[in-house]
Scaffold this active site. Structure first.
Site: not given
Length: 232
Positions: A154, A151, A141, A156, A102
């Site tokens: 995906h 994870r 990640y 959000h 991110y």
């Protein structure tokens, strides 16, 4: 004043799910208090065209150059509990880049940042409740929940629907991800069919030749077929 009907089906994950370690500490220790629906809850927020920029829907064109990774189209419809389209509602997305990182100071994953990808987008649904984003397929990640925890890839989503009681924050996953089986966030949703409603579908009809693959993700705000939401 008529409020929205309340759903009894266990669609959403519990506040405390021991395998998702942080919920052991942040889950409420007392039962929730049911509040009445007043004017504030049953009237919609005013989120108009002025809140959306020209390139907010295209996360691949917000910087000087093209970002790294596989371009994808993410599209679908936003529906209410009665399967009616929800027009002119704000849909926001945020995600990691193709390397699974991110653009945030708190992300310490050693994957490289992409100077041409911020990972933030927004758009309004049209009169039929449809939305469409162009972005990069995010990478998986690592995280510190348990030993060798990763994870699944995906995106959000956040949206309001027709009123504040219909606000939804959720995650969209990709088909056949091998990390589903060991992910406590995905598996905290008690109903297997509800978990599947978080998985997008590959959509060849919306693929852009020589440019981008496409995935469809329809969102139902409330009701029996509601899209599971994250804890508030």
């Amino acid at each position: 004043m008529a409020g929205y009907r309340r759903d009894d089906a266990p669609v959403d994950p519990p506040y405390r799910y021991p395998d998702y370690v942080s919920t052991r500490f942040r889950a409420p220790s007392r039962p929730p208090i049911v509040l009445p629906h007043t004017l504030t809850e049953v009237t919609g927020p005013l989120l108009g065209e002025g809140r959306v920029g020209e390139l907010d829907h295209d996360l691949t064109r917000q910087h000087a150059n093209e970002p790294q990774g596989q371009r994808i189209v993410v599209h679908g419809r936003v529906l209410d509990a009665d399967e009616r389209p929800v027009p002119r509602t704000l849909v926001e997305v945020w995600q990691a880049n193709a390397g699974g990182r991110y653009a945030h100071d708190g992300d310490r994953h050693p994957a490289p940042l992409d100077p041409n990808f911020t990972g933030l987008g927004r758009c309004l649904t049209d009169d039929w409740g449809s939305y469409r984003f162009i972005t990069i397929r995010p990478g998986a990640y690592p995280w510190s929940n348990h030993d060798n925890a990763w994870r699944p890839a995906h995106i959000h989503f956040s949206l309001f629907g027709r009123s504040f009681t219909q606000r939804l924050v959720t995650q969209m996953y990709f088909p056949a991800d091998p990390l589903f089986a060991q992910d406590p966030i995905f598996n905290s949703i008690p109903d297997a069919s509800a978990r599947e409603r978080l998985v997008s579908r590959f959509d060849l009809s919306e693929t852009v030749p020589d440019r981008a693959l496409a995935f469809r993700f329809d969102i139902v705000l409330r009701g029996r077929d509601a899209t599971p939401m994250e804890e508030p």
